[in-house]
Design a protein around this motif. Structure first.
Motif, PDB file in Angstrom:
ATOM      1  N   MET A 168       0.835  -1.162   0.000  1.00 33.00           N
ATOM      2  CA  MET A 168       0.000   0.000   0.000  1.00 33.00           C
ATOM      3  C   MET A 168       0.892   1.242   0.000  1.00 33.00           C
ATOM      4  N   LEU A 169       0.660   2.141  -0.920  1.00 30.23           N
ATOM      5  CA  LEU A 169       1.435   3.367  -1.042  1.00 30.23           C
ATOM      6  C   LEU A 169       0.826   4.442  -0.159  1.00 30.23           C
ATOM      7  N   LYS A 170       1.676   5.135   0.603  1.00 29.62           N
ATOM      8  CA  LYS A 170       1.222   6.245   1.434  1.00 29.62           C
ATOM      9  C   LYS A 170       1.969   7.509   1.032  1.00 29.62           C
ATOM     10  N   VAL A 171       1.228   8.587   0.898  1.00 28.10           N
ATOM     11  CA  VAL A 171       1.795   9.889   0.584  1.00 28.10           C
ATOM     12  C   VAL A 171       1.653  10.742   1.841  1.00 28.10           C
ATOM     13  N   HIS A 172       2.777  11.295   2.306  1.00 29.10           N
ATOM     14  CA  HIS A 172       2.799  12.117   3.513  1.00 29.10           C
ATOM     15  C   HIS A 172       3.140  13.545   3.102  1.00 29.10           C
ATOM     16  N   VAL A 173       2.324  14.512   3.547  1.00 27.40           N
ATOM     17  CA  VAL A 173       2.533  15.909   3.150  1.00 27.40           C
ATOM     18  C   VAL A 173       2.546  16.799   4.389  1.00 27.40           C
ATOM     19  N   PHE A 196       6.204   2.866   1.030  1.00 29.51           N
ATOM     20  CA  PHE A 196       5.634   1.678   0.403  1.00 29.51           C
ATOM     21  C   PHE A 196       6.290   0.478   1.053  1.00 29.51           C
ATOM     22  N   GLY A 197       5.557  -0.211   1.913  1.00 30.21           N
ATOM     23  CA  GLY A 197       6.153  -1.311   2.666  1.00 30.21           C
ATOM     24  C   GLY A 197       7.264  -0.778   3.556  1.00 30.21           C
ATOM     25  N   THR A 198       8.461  -1.329   3.414  1.00 31.31           N
ATOM     26  CA  THR A 198       9.602  -0.874   4.214  1.00 31.31           C
ATOM     27  C   THR A 198      10.421   0.201   3.512  1.00 31.31           C
ATOM     28  N   ILE A 233      -2.141  10.270   3.058  1.00 27.39           N
ATOM     29  CA  ILE A 233      -3.143   9.726   2.149  1.00 27.39           C
ATOM     30  C   ILE A 233      -2.674   8.323   1.752  1.00 27.39           C
ATOM     31  N   THR A 234      -3.541   7.330   1.951  1.00 27.45           N
ATOM     32  CA  THR A 234      -3.220   5.954   1.586  1.00 27.45           C
ATOM     33  C   THR A 234      -3.857   5.625   0.246  1.00 27.45           C
ATOM     34  N   LEU A 235      -3.031   5.144  -0.679  1.00 28.13           N
ATOM     35  CA  LEU A 235      -3.503   4.787  -2.015  1.00 28.13           C
ATOM     36  C   LEU A 235      -3.460   3.273  -2.144  1.00 28.13           C
ATOM     37  N   GLY A 236      -4.608   2.656  -2.149  1.00 31.70           N
ATOM     38  CA  GLY A 236      -4.681   1.211  -2.288  1.00 31.70           C
ATOM     39  C   GLY A 236      -4.892   0.813  -3.750  1.00 31.70           C
ATOM     40  N   HIS A 237      -4.744  -0.444  -4.035  1.00 31.44           N
ATOM     41  CA  HIS A 237      -5.018  -1.008  -5.354  1.00 31.44           C
ATOM     42  C   HIS A 237      -4.147  -0.420  -6.450  1.00 31.44           C
ATOM     43  N   LEU A 238      -2.872  -0.150  -6.147  1.00 30.47           N
ATOM     44  CA  LEU A 238      -1.973   0.346  -7.186  1.00 30.47           C
ATOM     45  C   LEU A 238      -1.108  -0.772  -7.688  1.00 30.47           C
TER      46      LEU A 238
END
Length: 73
Positions: A1-6, A21-23, A68-73
């Motif tokens: 799961m990709l996370k974008v931190h702002v 993304f993961g580790t 923001i968590t971006l799932g299904h990528l």
């Protein structure tokens, strides 16, 4: 799961963004403080890398990012 931190700009802090993304963790920090002139001339800033989210939070004066968590990528 990709996370974008702002981190939004606040006071003299220009703000920045990171991805996890993961580790894997990648953080981009602008080199200089941004101002109105930077927006007009669209100047780019070289960045530096930080190893993890906790280090970024500490470097931002213990401010937490909007994540923001971006799932299904």
């Amino acid at each position: 799961m990709l996370k974008v931190h702002v981190w939004q700009p606040s006071g003299n802090m220009v703000g920045h963004a990171s991805l996890s993304f993961g580790t894997n963790y990648v953080s981009f920090w602008p080199e200089d403080a941004a101002g109105k002139k930077d927006l007009k001339i669209k100047r780019s800033h070289p960045g530096s890398f930080i190893s993890d989210l906790n280090e970024d939070i500490e470097a931002e004066g213990n401010r937490y990012p909007t994540t923001i968590t971006l799932g299904h990528l």
